[in-house]
Design an enzyme around this catalytic site. Structure first.
Site, mmCIF file in Angstrom:
data_model
loop_
_atom_site.group_PDB
_atom_site.id
_atom_site.type_symbol
_atom_site.label_atom_id
_atom_site.label_comp_id
_atom_site.label_asym_id
_atom_site.label_seq_id
_atom_site.Cartn_x
_atom_site.Cartn_y
_atom_site.Cartn_z
ATOM 1 C CB ALA A 84 9.260 -5.372 3.443
ATOM 2 C CB ALA A 85 6.598 -4.618 8.212
ATOM 3 C CG ASP A 140 7.485 -11.627 0.355
ATOM 4 O OD1 ASP A 140 6.608 -10.746 0.216
ATOM 5 O OD2 ASP A 140 7.648 -12.252 1.419
ATOM 6 N N GLY A 147 1.758 -7.638 -1.236
ATOM 7 C CA GLY A 147 1.711 -6.560 -2.235
ATOM 8 C C GLY A 147 1.312 -7.070 -3.607
ATOM 9 C CB VAL A 175 -11.680 1.607 9.538
ATOM 10 C CG1 VAL A 175 -10.797 2.828 9.611
ATOM 11 C CG2 VAL A 175 -13.126 2.019 9.665
ATOM 12 C CB VAL A 176 -10.151 4.186 4.980
ATOM 13 C CG1 VAL A 176 -10.390 4.869 3.632
ATOM 14 C CG2 VAL A 176 -10.110 5.225 6.098
ATOM 15 C CG PHE A 186 -1.572 1.213 1.637
ATOM 16 C CD1 PHE A 186 -2.062 2.125 0.697
ATOM 17 C CD2 PHE A 186 -1.718 1.519 2.993
ATOM 18 C CE1 PHE A 186 -2.667 3.315 1.102
ATOM 19 C CE2 PHE A 186 -2.321 2.698 3.399
ATOM 20 C CZ PHE A 186 -2.797 3.600 2.466
ATOM 21 C CB ILE A 223 -19.461 2.725 13.977
ATOM 22 C CG1 ILE A 223 -19.326 3.589 12.716
ATOM 23 C CG2 ILE A 223 -18.720 3.338 15.158
ATOM 24 C CD1 ILE A 223 -19.786 5.029 12.899
ATOM 25 C CE1 TYR A 237 3.344 -3.481 12.528
ATOM 26 C CE2 TYR A 237 2.055 -1.916 13.816
ATOM 27 C CZ TYR A 237 2.786 -2.230 12.684
ATOM 28 O OH TYR A 237 2.965 -1.271 11.707
HETATM 29 N N1 LIG Z 1 -0.667 1.401 6.599
HETATM 30 C C1 LIG Z 1 -0.588 2.004 7.758
HETATM 31 O O1 LIG Z 1 -1.564 2.605 8.231
HETATM 32 C C2 LIG Z 1 0.719 1.995 8.518
HETATM 33 C C3 LIG Z 1 0.771 2.712 9.722
HETATM 34 C C4 LIG Z 1 1.950 2.681 10.469
HETATM 35 C C5 LIG Z 1 3.058 1.997 9.991
HETATM 36 N N2 LIG Z 1 2.974 1.314 8.815
HETATM 37 C C6 LIG Z 1 4.171 0.599 8.359
HETATM 38 O O2 LIG Z 1 4.458 0.990 7.027
HETATM 39 C C7 LIG Z 1 4.985 -0.111 6.287
HETATM 40 C C8 LIG Z 1 4.176 -0.348 5.036
HETATM 41 O O3 LIG Z 1 2.829 -0.622 5.413
HETATM 42 P P1 LIG Z 1 1.711 -0.966 4.340
HETATM 43 O O4 LIG Z 1 0.416 -0.567 4.920
HETATM 44 O O5 LIG Z 1 2.118 -0.461 3.020
HETATM 45 O O6 LIG Z 1 1.781 -2.569 4.379
HETATM 46 P P2 LIG Z 1 1.531 -3.618 3.214
HETATM 47 O O7 LIG Z 1 1.250 -4.908 3.879
HETATM 48 O O8 LIG Z 1 0.585 -3.083 2.215
HETATM 49 O O9 LIG Z 1 2.966 -3.686 2.496
HETATM 50 C C9 LIG Z 1 4.025 -4.470 2.952
HETATM 51 C C10 LIG Z 1 4.747 -5.016 1.743
HETATM 52 O O10 LIG Z 1 5.881 -5.753 2.170
HETATM 53 C C11 LIG Z 1 5.942 -6.984 1.461
HETATM 54 N N3 LIG Z 1 6.586 -7.938 2.361
HETATM 55 C C12 LIG Z 1 6.113 -8.415 3.537
HETATM 56 N N4 LIG Z 1 7.011 -9.246 4.099
HETATM 57 C C13 LIG Z 1 8.068 -9.304 3.254
HETATM 58 C C14 LIG Z 1 9.316 -9.982 3.275
HETATM 59 N N5 LIG Z 1 9.666 -10.790 4.285
HETATM 60 N N6 LIG Z 1 10.173 -9.811 2.242
HETATM 61 C C15 LIG Z 1 9.853 -8.988 1.201
HETATM 62 N N7 LIG Z 1 8.691 -8.310 1.137
HETATM 63 C C16 LIG Z 1 7.810 -8.473 2.146
HETATM 64 C C17 LIG Z 1 4.496 -7.345 1.149
HETATM 65 O O11 LIG Z 1 4.357 -8.202 0.020
HETATM 66 C C18 LIG Z 1 3.891 -5.962 0.899
HETATM 67 O O12 LIG Z 1 3.991 -5.604 -0.461
HETATM 68 C C19 LIG Z 1 5.004 -1.299 7.247
HETATM 69 O O13 LIG Z 1 6.284 -1.407 7.793
HETATM 70 C C20 LIG Z 1 3.992 -0.913 8.305
HETATM 71 O O14 LIG Z 1 4.278 -1.529 9.537
HETATM 72 C C21 LIG Z 1 1.830 1.299 8.066
#
Ligand SMILES: NC(=O)c1ccc[n+]([C@@H]2O[C@H](COP(=O)([O-])OP(=O)(O)OC[C@H]3O[C@@H](n4cnc5c(N)ncnc54)[C@H](O)[C@@H]3O)[C@@H](O)[C@H]2O)c1
Length: 321
Positions: free
Chosen positions: A71-72, A30, A34, A178-179, A9, A194, A137
Site C-alpha cells: 500500500a502506498a 482502504d 484498489g 503507459v501500458v 494492481f 509517444i 515519491y
Molecule cells: N506499479 C509499478 O510499476 C510499481 C513500480 C515500483 C514500485 N511500485 C510499488 O509497488 C506498490 C504497489 O503498487 P501498485 O502499482 O500495485 O499500486 P496501486 O495504487 O495499484 O495499489 C496500491 C493499493 O494500496 C491501497 N492503499 C493506498 N493507500 C492506502 C492506505 N493508506 N491504507 C490502506 N490501503 C491503501 C490502494 O487502495 C491500492 O489498492 C506500491 O508501494 C508502489 O509504490 C509499483
C-alpha cells in the site's frame, strides 16, 4: 500472511499467486485506489481500512507470520503535487506498520520499493549505487527503506526491500501507466502518443514476475534477506518504440503513433541490474515482454467488456511509475 494494498494492481497479482500456493492471505486495503472486483474468486479475507487506522493495523498484523507492504501513494506526479501527503502515506504509515509488526512479533516484512529510490544514476542501476532520488515519491521510498533496515538492525526483524522497476500486467485498469493507456487506446482502435522520440528506455517487468519475486523473498532463509535491498526488474532495457510495437503485436494491429513533446523530468534511460536477487533469492524475472503483453491485452479485452471493470478509469493517485 498480511498483504497491504492487496486490492491494487500488484496486490491483486500477488494475492492470486499466494492463494494458489495455499497461503492464507489477509488483505488490508482502504480501497481508495484498489478494486475488490480484482480479487473476485480468490480466497482471502479483506479488512477495508487505512494504514492510518492504528487499531485496524494492529488487528491486521496479529498472528501474521509475514507482512508484504504494497500500500502506498504510488504516483510521481501526485508526490510532486503533495509531498507532505506522500511522506505521511509512504513513510509515517510504513513505520506505523513496521512497529505494529514488531509488537506482534511478525517474523518477516517485505517492502515494495521502487527504482525511483535510486533515482539519478549510472546505468545499469545497482543496489550499491548511492541513492539520489529526484522526486518526493523516490525520497519517500528511500526513507521507508531505511526504516525497514533499521527494524532489521535494531529488532532483528527479517525485513527486506524489493525495488520494483516499471510493472505492467493484468488488474491495472486504474493505473495511469503507459501500458494501460496504450492498451485501452489500441483495443479501441485509437492512436497512441509517444512523448519525445521514443528512444527513452525502461525496464518493463510483468506483474506476475514481481509476485514471484515477493514469494522468493518470503521463502528465502532469513539471513539472506534481513536488511537487504534487491532490485526486481528484468535487466532488459526496452525503448518506448519497442514497447509500442509489443502493444501492437499483442492486439494484432499496426498502431497509429503520434509523437508529442518530451515530458518534463522524464529520465532518458533506465534499467536495473538483477544479479543480486538471482544470487541470494534464486529469483529472475522469466516472462518475455511479448508474452506478458499478450496476457495483459487479453485481460484488458475481458475487463473492457465487463460493465464494472469497464467503468474503472485511471486513478489520479495511482501513478505511472
Ligand atoms: N506499479 C509499478 O510499476 C510499481 C513500480 C515500483 C514500485 N511500485 C510499488 O509497488 C506498490 C504497489 O503498487 P501498485 O502499482 O500495485 O499500486 P496501486 O495504487 O495499484 O495499489 C496500491 C493499493 O494500496 C491501497 N492503499 C493506498 N493507500 C492506502 C492506505 N493508506 N491504507 C490502506 N490501503 C491503501 C490502494 O487502495 C491500492 O489498492 C506500491 O508501494 C508502489 O509504490 C509499483
Amino acid at each position: 500472511m498480511l498483504v497491504t494494498g492487496g486490492a491494487g494492481f500488484l496486490g491483486s497479482n500477488l494475492v492470486r499467486l499466494l492463494a494458489s500456493r495455499g497461503d492464507t492471505v489477509r488483505v488490508l486495503d482502504d480501497l481508495s485506489i484498489g478494486r475488490p472486483e480484482y480479487l473476485a474468486g480468490v480466497p482471502h479475507s479483506l479488512s477495508r481500512a487505512s494504514l492510518a487506522d492504528a487499531v485496524a493495523v494492529r488487528e491486521a498484523v496479529e498472528g501474521a507470520d509475514a507482512v508484504v507492504h504494497l500500500a502506498a501513494r504510488a504516483g510521481i506526479p501526485d508526490s510532486v503535487a503533495d509531498p507532505l501527503g506522500t511522506l505521511e502515506a509512504n513513510v509515517s504509515q510504513t513505520v506505523g506498520l513496521l512497529d505494529a509488526a514488531r509488537l506482534a512479533r511478525v517474523e518477516r516484512f517485505v517492502f515494495a520499493s521502487s527504482n525511483a529510490a535510486t533515482g539519478d544514476h549510472e546505468l545499469p542501476a545497482d543496489e550499491n549505487d548511492l541513492p539520489h532520488p529526484v522526486s518526493p515519491y523516490g525520497a519517500s521510498k528511500l526513507a521507508a527503506e531505511a526504516y525497514c533496515q533499521a527494524y532489521a538492525g535494531t529488532y532483528g526483524m527479517a525485513a527486506c526491500i524489493l525495488r520494483f522497476s516499471n510493472a505492467y500486467g493484468p488488474y491495472s485498469a486504474h493505473k495511469k501507466s503507459v501500458v494501460a493507456a496504450w492498451l485501452r487506446a489500441a483495443i479501441a482502435g485509437r492512436p497512441i502518443t509517444i512523448h519525445g522520440d521514443g528512444h527513452q528506455t525502461r525496464d518493463f517487468v510483468f506483474a506476475d514476475d514481481l509476485a514471484q519475486a515477493v514469494c522468493a523473498a518470503l521463502d528465502a532463509p532469513r539471513e539472506r534477506i534481513a536488511g537487504e535491498v534487491f532490485q526486481a526488474g528484468t535487466g532488459i532495457e526496452t525503448t518506448i518504440v519497442e514497447l509500442a510495437a509489443a502493444v501492437g503485436e499483442a492486439v494484432g494491429r499496426q498502431l497509429e503513433v503520434f509523437h508529442g513533446p518530451p515530458r518534463e523530468g522524464d529520465v532518458r534511460r533506465n534499467v536495473s541490474r538483477v544479479d543480486k536477487a538471482a544470487a541470494r533469492l534464486g529469483y529472475r524475472a522469466s516472462v518475455p515482454l511479448a508474452e506478458g503483453m499478450a496476457e495483459t491485452a487479453r485481460w484488458f479485452r475481458t475487463a473492457l467488456a465487463d460493465p464494472v471493470l469497464a467503468a474503472v478509469g485511471p486513478h489520479e493517485r495511482s501513478g505511472s511509475e
